[in-house]
Write a protein that holds these residues in place. Structure first.
Motif, short mmCIF file in Angstrom:
data_model
loop_
_atom_site.label_atom_id
_atom_site.label_comp_id
_atom_site.label_asym_id
_atom_site.label_seq_id
_atom_site.Cartn_x
_atom_site.Cartn_y
_atom_site.Cartn_z
N PHE A 51 3.31 16.68 6.57
CA PHE A 51 1.95 16.80 7.08
C PHE A 51 1.27 15.44 7.13
O PHE A 51 1.28 14.70 6.16
N THR A 52 0.69 15.13 8.24
CA THR A 52 -0.14 13.94 8.37
C THR A 52 -1.05 14.12 9.57
O THR A 52 -0.68 14.75 10.56
N ARG A 53 -2.24 13.61 9.46
CA ARG A 53 -3.14 13.59 10.61
C ARG A 53 -2.91 12.34 11.44
O ARG A 53 -3.46 12.20 12.50
N ASN A 54 -2.10 11.44 10.93
CA ASN A 54 -1.87 10.15 11.57
C ASN A 54 -0.54 10.15 12.32
O ASN A 54 0.43 9.56 11.90
N HIS A 55 -0.51 10.84 13.44
CA HIS A 55 0.72 10.94 14.22
C HIS A 55 1.03 9.65 14.98
O HIS A 55 2.18 9.32 15.20
N GLU A 56 0.00 8.93 15.37
CA GLU A 56 0.19 7.70 16.14
C GLU A 56 0.38 6.51 15.19
O GLU A 56 -0.25 6.43 14.15
N ARG A 57 1.23 5.60 15.61
CA ARG A 57 1.52 4.43 14.77
C ARG A 57 0.25 3.63 14.45
O ARG A 57 0.06 3.18 13.32
N VAL A 58 -0.62 3.47 15.43
CA VAL A 58 -1.85 2.70 15.21
C VAL A 58 -2.71 3.38 14.15
O VAL A 58 -3.35 2.71 13.34
N ASP A 59 -2.72 4.70 14.12
CA ASP A 59 -3.50 5.42 13.10
C ASP A 59 -2.90 5.22 11.71
O ASP A 59 -3.63 5.07 10.73
N ARG A 60 -1.58 5.22 11.62
CA ARG A 60 -0.93 4.99 10.33
C ARG A 60 -1.20 3.57 9.84
O ARG A 60 -1.43 3.36 8.65
N ARG A 61 -1.19 2.61 10.75
CA ARG A 61 -1.50 1.22 10.36
C ARG A 61 -2.95 1.09 9.90
O ARG A 61 -3.25 0.37 8.95
N ARG A 62 -3.84 1.78 10.58
CA ARG A 62 -5.26 1.77 10.21
C ARG A 62 -5.45 2.36 8.81
O ARG A 62 -6.17 1.82 7.98
N GLU A 63 -4.76 3.46 8.55
CA GLU A 63 -4.81 4.10 7.23
C GLU A 63 -4.28 3.15 6.16
O GLU A 63 -4.85 3.01 5.09
N ARG A 64 -3.20 2.47 6.46
CA ARG A 64 -2.62 1.51 5.52
C ARG A 64 -3.60 0.38 5.23
O ARG A 64 -3.76 -0.05 4.10
N ALA A 65 -4.28 -0.10 6.27
CA ALA A 65 -5.27 -1.17 6.10
C ALA A 65 -6.43 -0.70 5.22
O ALA A 65 -6.94 -1.46 4.40
N ARG A 66 -6.84 0.55 5.37
CA ARG A 66 -7.91 1.10 4.52
C ARG A 66 -7.46 1.15 3.06
O ARG A 66 -8.24 0.86 2.16
N ARG A 67 -6.22 1.51 2.84
CA ARG A 67 -5.71 1.56 1.46
C ARG A 67 -5.64 0.17 0.85
O ARG A 67 -5.95 -0.02 -0.32
N VAL A 68 -5.24 -0.80 1.63
CA VAL A 68 -5.20 -2.19 1.15
C VAL A 68 -6.61 -2.65 0.80
O VAL A 68 -6.84 -3.28 -0.24
N SER A 69 -7.58 -2.32 1.64
CA SER A 69 -8.97 -2.69 1.39
C SER A 69 -9.49 -2.07 0.10
O SER A 69 -10.13 -2.74 -0.72
N ALA A 70 -9.21 -0.79 -0.11
CA ALA A 70 -9.64 -0.11 -1.34
C ALA A 70 -8.97 -0.73 -2.56
O ALA A 70 -9.62 -0.96 -3.59
N PHE A 88 -9.63 -8.33 -11.15
CA PHE A 88 -8.55 -8.95 -11.92
C PHE A 88 -8.06 -10.24 -11.27
O PHE A 88 -6.99 -10.75 -11.61
N ALA A 89 -8.83 -10.77 -10.33
CA ALA A 89 -8.50 -12.01 -9.61
C ALA A 89 -7.17 -11.89 -8.86
O ALA A 89 -6.39 -12.83 -8.81
N LEU A 90 -6.91 -10.71 -8.30
CA LEU A 90 -5.69 -10.46 -7.52
C LEU A 90 -6.05 -9.99 -6.13
O LEU A 90 -7.17 -9.51 -5.89
N GLN A 91 -5.11 -10.12 -5.21
CA GLN A 91 -5.32 -9.68 -3.83
C GLN A 91 -4.02 -9.07 -3.30
O GLN A 91 -2.93 -9.57 -3.56
N LEU A 92 -4.18 -8.00 -2.52
CA LEU A 92 -3.06 -7.32 -1.91
C LEU A 92 -3.12 -7.51 -0.41
O LEU A 92 -4.19 -7.48 0.19
N SER A 93 -1.97 -7.70 0.21
CA SER A 93 -1.91 -7.77 1.67
C SER A 93 -0.71 -6.95 2.15
O SER A 93 0.25 -6.76 1.43
N ASP A 94 -0.82 -6.46 3.37
CA ASP A 94 0.25 -5.69 3.99
C ASP A 94 1.31 -6.67 4.47
O ASP A 94 1.00 -7.75 4.98
#
Length: 110
Positions: free
Chosen positions: A24-43, A51-57
């Motif tokens: 199950f996913t609402r993100n069927h399109e690749r661009v939507d999955r990438r957008r979701e991933r970017a939101r998770r990285v931001s959070a 903690f003076a750390l940074q995450l990037s995709d």
């Protein structure tokens, strides 16, 4: 883990949005999955900044966790993020710490 293993691993974390029959996913399109991933990285970065750390995709396959001093580690998925962060800073890194949650709420409400 070496960089090559991070690319070739191919095992999705349970929280990742994947377009595959039976998943199950609402993100069927690749661009939507990438957008979701970017939101998770931001959070995650909102929390990690305490903690003076940074995450990037990294190529949509892994993540790079970096310190302000330039130390960097490949993280396979978000399930491995917090242990990697703790190892990098040499102390506990609790994403559910009350002070961090309050900080995120203040940022969210402007």
């Amino acid at each position: 883990m070496c960089s090559l293993c991070g690319i070739l691993g191919g095992n999705e974390h349970w929280a990742d949005a994947v377009a595959r029959p039976g998943v199950f996913t609402r993100n069927h399109e690749r661009v939507d999955r990438r957008r979701e991933r970017a939101r998770r990285v931001s959070a995650a970065n909102t929390i990690l900044s305490a903690f003076a750390l940074q995450l990037s995709d990294w190529q949509g396959a892994s993540f790079l966790l970096s310190s302000r001093t330039g130390k960097t580690e490949v993280v396979e998925d978000l399930g491995h993020l917090w242990p990697a962060a703790e190892a990098m800073i040499g102390r506990g890194c609790d994403p559910l710490d009350e002070a961090i949650i309050q900080r995120m709420e203040r940022q969210r409400h402007g």
